[in-house]
Design a protein around this motif. Sequence first.
Motif, short mmCIF file in Angstrom:
data_model
loop_
_atom_site.label_atom_id
_atom_site.label_comp_id
_atom_site.label_asym_id
_atom_site.label_seq_id
_atom_site.Cartn_x
_atom_site.Cartn_y
_atom_site.Cartn_z
N CYS A 103 0.67 -1.39 -0.35
CA CYS A 103 -0.39 0.05 0.10
C CYS A 103 0.99 1.07 -0.05
CB CYS A 103 -0.90 -0.48 1.42
SG CYS A 103 -2.49 -1.38 1.46
N PHE A 104 2.07 0.79 0.32
CA PHE A 104 2.71 2.39 0.73
C PHE A 104 3.02 2.71 -0.62
CE2 PHE A 104 1.92 2.78 5.34
CZ PHE A 104 2.00 3.73 5.80
N GLY A 105 4.31 1.95 -0.83
CA GLY A 105 4.49 1.25 -2.37
C GLY A 105 4.04 2.22 -3.20
N ILE A 106 2.36 1.84 -3.44
CA ILE A 106 1.34 1.91 -4.74
C ILE A 106 1.39 4.03 -4.04
CG2 ILE A 106 -1.02 1.92 -4.68
CD1 ILE A 106 -0.98 -1.05 -4.70
N LEU A 107 1.17 4.09 -2.94
CA LEU A 107 1.30 5.56 -2.63
C LEU A 107 2.49 6.72 -3.16
CD1 LEU A 107 -0.91 7.81 -1.21
CD2 LEU A 107 0.72 6.80 0.72
N ALA A 108 3.18 5.55 -2.81
CA ALA A 108 4.68 6.77 -2.63
C ALA A 108 4.70 6.56 -4.78
CB ALA A 108 5.89 5.59 -2.87
N SER A 109 4.06 5.35 -5.44
CA SER A 109 4.21 5.84 -6.67
C SER A 109 3.18 6.77 -7.52
CB SER A 109 4.55 4.45 -7.21
OG SER A 109 4.15 4.35 -8.93
N VAL A 110 2.21 6.61 -7.20
CA VAL A 110 0.64 7.64 -7.73
C VAL A 110 1.68 8.90 -7.54
CG1 VAL A 110 -1.32 8.16 -7.22
CG2 VAL A 110 -0.57 5.58 -6.97
N SER A 111 2.10 9.33 -5.89
CA SER A 111 2.10 10.83 -5.89
C SER A 111 3.06 11.14 -7.16
CB SER A 111 3.14 10.45 -4.40
OG SER A 111 1.77 10.26 -2.91
N LEU A 112 4.51 9.92 -7.10
CA LEU A 112 5.73 10.79 -8.27
C LEU A 112 4.78 10.51 -9.36
CD1 LEU A 112 8.26 8.47 -7.62
CD2 LEU A 112 8.32 11.00 -6.78
N ALA A 113 3.60 9.86 -10.00
CA ALA A 113 3.02 10.46 -10.95
C ALA A 113 1.80 11.42 -10.91
CB ALA A 113 1.82 8.70 -10.95
N MET A 114 1.67 11.69 -10.00
CA MET A 114 0.74 13.24 -9.54
C MET A 114 1.63 14.23 -9.71
SD MET A 114 -1.69 12.57 -9.44
CE MET A 114 -2.01 10.95 -10.56
N ILE A 115 3.05 14.38 -9.67
CA ILE A 115 4.08 15.31 -9.67
C ILE A 115 4.19 15.30 -10.91
CG2 ILE A 115 6.60 15.79 -9.58
CD1 ILE A 115 6.36 15.18 -6.37
N HIS A 116 4.37 14.20 -11.73
CA HIS A 116 4.93 14.28 -13.15
C HIS A 116 3.28 14.43 -14.16
CE1 HIS A 116 6.36 13.27 -16.62
NE2 HIS A 116 6.03 12.35 -16.89
N GLY A 117 2.36 14.00 -13.68
CA GLY A 117 1.20 15.06 -14.05
C GLY A 117 0.81 16.45 -13.92
N PHE A 118 0.87 17.11 -12.71
CA PHE A 118 1.04 18.39 -12.32
C PHE A 118 2.15 19.64 -13.41
CE2 PHE A 118 1.49 22.10 -9.53
CZ PHE A 118 0.94 23.08 -9.68
N ALA A 119 3.48 18.62 -13.70
CA ALA A 119 4.02 19.13 -14.44
C ALA A 119 3.70 20.18 -15.78
CB ALA A 119 5.85 18.81 -14.19
N CYS A 120 3.31 18.49 -16.07
CA CYS A 120 2.73 18.35 -18.10
C CYS A 120 2.14 18.41 -18.32
CB CYS A 120 3.18 16.31 -17.99
SG CYS A 120 4.86 16.00 -17.38
N ILE A 121 0.88 17.71 -17.51
CA ILE A 121 -0.51 18.46 -17.85
C ILE A 121 -1.25 19.53 -17.50
CG2 ILE A 121 -3.25 17.32 -17.63
CD1 ILE A 121 -1.79 14.55 -17.03
N THR A 122 -1.09 19.78 -16.50
CA THR A 122 -1.35 21.53 -15.25
C THR A 122 -1.01 22.56 -16.58
OG1 THR A 122 -2.56 20.14 -13.47
CG2 THR A 122 -2.04 22.65 -13.57
N HIS A 123 0.95 21.99 -16.22
CA HIS A 123 1.79 23.50 -16.20
C HIS A 123 2.06 23.57 -17.59
CE1 HIS A 123 1.40 25.92 -12.86
NE2 HIS A 123 1.23 24.64 -11.90
N ARG A 124 1.50 21.89 -18.46
CA ARG A 124 2.36 21.89 -19.71
C ARG A 124 3.60 22.47 -20.17
NH1 ARG A 124 -2.45 24.92 -20.48
NH2 ARG A 124 -1.43 26.41 -20.87
#
Length: 321
Positions: free
Chosen positions: A64-85
């Motif tokens: 569960c913690f491994g998935i949480l860490a990975s999803v958090s990193l994915a959201m950082i990637h999304g914030f940079a690439c999707i929200t801020h293009r």
Amino acid sequence: MFETLILMLDATMRVSTPLIFAALAGLYSERAGIVDIGLEGKILGSAFAAAAAAVFGSAWIGLCFGILASVSLAMIHGFACITHRGDHIVSGVAINTIVAGLTVTLSMHWFGMGGQTPALVGDARFLDITFPFADAMESVPIIGQIYSNLLSGHNILVYLAFIMVPVTYWVIYKTRFGLRLRAVGENPHAVDTAGISVSFIRYRALIICGILCGLAGAYLSTAHNAGFLKDMSAGKGYMALAALIFGKWRPVPVLLACLLFGFLDAVAVRMQGVVIPGIGEVPVQAIEVLPYVLTVLLLAGFIGKAVGPKAIGRPYVKERA
């Protein structure tokens, strides 16, 4: 000879498991138009988080913690690439670099063991599952050996990795979400015109990507190994991307590519210490680099031109009415 082949295939399944998870993760991400070089960082980060949490006695808590860490990193990637293009490659490389340093720093600070976690034992690891009557059928020629030594004796994450291939096929090609996901990767403006949020679809794809990478990392540290080691992902995220390109962004060919790369890795391990007539003992360094060299040669010479989704890597700017 047949027994050796079974052992090689058994090792192939084990080695291929994190590649399958990571390649399917990249498939969801890139089908949605997001280049994800950060697969490597997500695998490494989730491997550390899973092992650090599993130290307290439960592999499931570690997962569960491994998935949480990975999803958090994915959201950082999304914030940079999707929200801020932002640039997808730069964001992915930044994640890989930060995670590589952060995992070592945290492990040294928390555990003081030179960049690794304490060894996991008992319930802190995912243990192998023995199928019914596996011991009794082991003496049966061919079928018994396949059942007892190849199909039986893997942990639950290995079986889950192979189950995820038909599940991914069904999601991508048979569901409304899959249709929208593919459409976003090919023509996001058409999706937006239909009143569907491009950003929402892409964020959902990255969440799935994070979950699958979390499974890959947790497998490395709590199932395949007994704890976290520095840089234990060892380029598997990049090999998963190669398998994704080799499989041309389709689930079943991607599985076959992962099995091929896993088989090459298993062969490399098997060849250590083997003396080849006329050459002698092959250097360990040459054996270790074999899977990566063959990966490059296969991609460069045998699959032809691989064309990804048309909108991959391109920032989406909403058209004004």
